[in-house]
Design a protein around this motif. Structure first.
Motif: not given
Length: 520
Positions: A248, A250, A253, A258, A260-261, A263-265
Motif C-alpha cells: 500500500e 505509505a 497511509l 494509518k 502503524e500500517t 510503519q510496517f511497509y
C-alpha cells in the motif's frame, strides 16, 4: 518531517522500488491490448455487395451463372477511379458491355445500395464485429460506436476507482481494478524520491508500448475476434497474482492517519533496501495529525482557488492529449501498409519518444515538455492535412512522428498530474483526469466519422484540439524537482517553492510555487 525525508532515510530508489516497478508494469502490458483492441476486432476488411442471389433482379440471371466471379463483379459492381470495386453500391441493371470494353460506361448509369448483404475478404480476418453484424456502409457509425461504448465504461470506472483509491487505499482498490481490466500504476510514484520520479513515470510507461506492440502480434496470429478477446484477457490472471506483493502507498497511509500500517511497509522497504528502520511516529507533525481524520472527495478538487485552477486546466490538457493520441491511433489506414504492420510501427515509435521525453523532463521541465509535445503533434497533423495524398512516404513519416509526439504528451501528463496534486486527493485527481481523458477518447472514434462530411475535417478537429490543449498547459505551474505535496494547504499557502536537493531548505517550504526574488 515530510515524506521525502523518510524516503531519504530508507532509500527512495532502491531494490524495493525496482521490484515495485516490475510488479506494477507487468500487468500494465495488458492495458493497450484492451484499449486499442477495437482496431482489430471491429476492423472492416475489403467487401462488396453480395451477388449470390440475383435470380429475381433481371432477365440476365441465367447469363450471370455462366460468368466467372471476376466477370460477375465487373458487370454488377461499379468501380472507384483507382479501379477498386465500390463497397456499398451495385448497378441497378447488369452492364454486360463492360466485359468487352471496360471504359464503355455512361456516367449516368443508375446504381442502388446493396440489398442482399456483403461478401468480405477473409484473408486477414476470419471474423470481426463488422463482418458478423454487417457494420458497414450506412451502418458503419455503429462500428465506431463500439469503441465509444468501451471508453464510456472506462470513463465511469476512472471516477469510481479514483474515489475508492483515496478512501480505502491503493492496494485494495488495485485488486478490484485488476479484475475488471483497470490499473492505476501511478501509485509507484508515491514510493519514489523526487529525483527519480521522471524515470519511474517514463520507464514504467514503456510497458504500455510493449503491450501495444504485442497486440499487433496477437492480432496477426489470431484472426477471430472472440478468440482474440480471450487471448488478450488471459494475462489478467497474472495481474491478480502480483497483487499480493504490492505494498500500500505509505504516503497515503500517513496522510490518512494509518501510522502503524505505514510503519510496517516502510520497515519492509528499509529492510529490502538494506537501510536502517525509521520511527514514523516521531516524524509525524501536528499539522499531519490534524488532517488524518478528514475525508476527501472530488469536491476538494474545486473548493480552493489554486486546486480549482489546476483542475480546470489539467482537464483541458487530458482531453486534448487523449483525443489526439487515440484519434491518430485509431486512424491507421493511411500508411499504405497492412493494419498489423502499421499498428506495430505506431507502437514501436513510442519507445524512442518516451526515451526522448525522459531526457527532456529533467532538463526543460514538465510544463514545456507538455506544451511542446502537444503543439508539435498538432503541427504534424496540420502538415498532413496540406500534403497531397500521392506523397504517401512524406505523409507516413509525418504521421509516425506525430504518433510518437502524442505518446510523449501522454507520458508527460501522467507524471505531471501526479506531481500537481497533494497526496490526500491525488487519486481523486487522477480519477477525474482519467474521466476527462476518456471523454476525449470516446469522442475520437466519432470525430473520425466526420470524413463523410469533408475528408480533412477529422484531422482539422484533432489539430485544433492538440494546439488548444498545448497552449492551455502553459498556464500550469512547473513541478520539476518539487516535493510531492501532501495536503491541500501545501498547494494553497504561498510559502515559496521547495526544491529537493542536497542543499534544499527544510520542509517548512511549500510546493509548486515559483520562487520569488526576495527568497533568493
Amino acid at each position: 518531517m515530510k515524506f521525502e525525508k523518510i524516503l531519504e532515510e530508507i532509500n527512495g530508489f532502491g531494490s524495493f522500488q525496482l521490484l515495485l516497478i516490475v510488479l506494477l508494469c507487468s500487468p500494465r502490458i495488458v492495458l493497450p491490448c484492451h484499449y486499442l483492441l477495437n482496431i482489430f476486432i471491429a476492423t472492416v476488411p475489403p467487401h462488396h455487395c453480395d451477388l449470390s442471389d440475383l435470380s429475381d433482379l433481371d432477365d440476365a440471371a441465367e447469363t450471370l451463372t455462366n460468368l466467372s466471379d471476376a466477370q460477375r463483379l465487373t458487370v454488377s459492381v461499379p468501380k472507384h477511379k483507382d479501379g477498386t470495386f465500390k463497397s456499398c453500391e451495385m448497378f441497378a441493371e447488369r452492364q454486360f458491355q463492360l466485359l468487352s470494353n471496360i471504359s464503355n460506361i455512361s456516367a449516368d448509369v443508375s446504381t442502388v445500395q446493396c440489398h442482399s448483404g456483403w461478401v468480405y475478404d477473409n484473408s486477414s480476418f476470419s471474423s470481426t464485429l463488422a463482418t458478423e453484424w454487417d457494420l458497414v456502409c450506412d451502418r458503419k457509425s455503429l462500428r465506431n460506436t463500439t469503441g465509444t461504448i468501451f471508453f464510456l465504461g472506462v470513463m465511469v470506472g476512472s471516477i469510481v476507482f479514483g474515489f475508492l483509491c483515496d478512501k480505502y487505499g491503493r492496494k485494495k482498490t488495485l485488486l478490484v481494478s485488476y479484475v475488471i481490466s483497470m490499473v492505476f500504476s501511478l501509485s509507484t510514484i508515491e514510493w519514489v524520491d523526487a529525483d527519480h520520479r521522471s524515470f519511474i513515470g517514463v520507464i514504467g510507461s514503456l510497458s504500455w508500448s510493449v503491450g501495444n506492440m504485442m497486440l499487433a502480434g496477437f492480432a496477426f496470429l489470431v484472426n477471430d475476434w472472440r478468440t482474440l478477446v480471450m487471448v488478450v484477457t488471459a494475462p489478467l490472471g497474472l495481474a491478480v497474482l502480483t497483487w499480493w506483493w504490492i505494498p500500500e502507498s505509505a504516503r497515503w497511509l500517513l496522510a490518512n492517519g494509518k501510522v502503524e500500517t505505514a510503519q510496517f511497509y516502510l520497515d519492509r522497504c528499509a529492510k529490502f533496501n538494506k537501510r536502517a528502520k525509521v520511527n514514523v511516529e516521531t516524524l509525524c507533525n501536528k499539522e499531519d495529525l490534524e488532517t488524518q481524520d478528514k475525508n476527501y472527495t472530488y469536491l476538494h478538487l474545486i473548493k480552493t482557488p489554486k486546486i480549482r485552477k489546476i483542475s480546470v486546466i489539467i482537464g483541458i490538457v487530458w482531453f486534448g492529449v487523449a483525443a489526439t493520441y487515440y484519434g491518430i491511433s485509431l486512424n491507421i489506414g493511411g500508411l499504405g501498409l497492412n493494419v498489423y504492420l502499421t499498428h506495430f510501427i505506431y507502437a514501436a515509435i513510442e519507445v524512442p519518444a518516451k526515451l526522448m521525453i525522459y531526457c527532456l523532463l529533467d532538463i526543460i521541465g514538465r510544463r514545456k515538455c507538455q506544451s511542446g509535445t502537444l503543439l508539435l503533434t498538432g503541427t504534424c497533423i496540420a502538415i498532413n492535412i496540406l500534403v497531397p495524398r500521392d506523397l504517401w512516404i512524406i505523409r507516413s513519416v509525418v504521421a509516425i512522428l506525430g504518433k510518437g509526439l502524442s505518446e510523449a504528451a501522454f507520458t508527460t501528463v501522467f507524471l505531471y498530474t501526479s506531481e500537481l496534486y497533494p497526496t490526500v486527493v491525488r487519486q481523486n485527481a487522477l480519477g477525474y483526469a482519467n474521466f476527462v481523458s476518456r471523454v476525449g477518447v470516446s469522442v475520437a472514434p466519432l470525430v473520425l466519422l466526420l470524413d463523410d462530411v469533408w475528408t480533412p475535417l477529422p484531422q482539422i478537429v484533432l489539430c485544433c484540439v492538440a494546439v488548444s490543449s498545448g497552449l492551455a498547459s502553459l498556464l500550469l505551474p512547473e513541478t520539476l524537482k518539487a516535493r510531492l505535496p501532501q495536503t491541500i494547504d501545501d498547494i494553497e499557502e504561498e510559502r515559496g517553492r521547495n526544491i529537493v536537493s542536497s542543499h534544499a531548505a527544510d520542509s517548512s517550504a511549500v510546493f509548486l510555487e515559483p520562487k520569488s526574488e526576495e527568497d533568493s
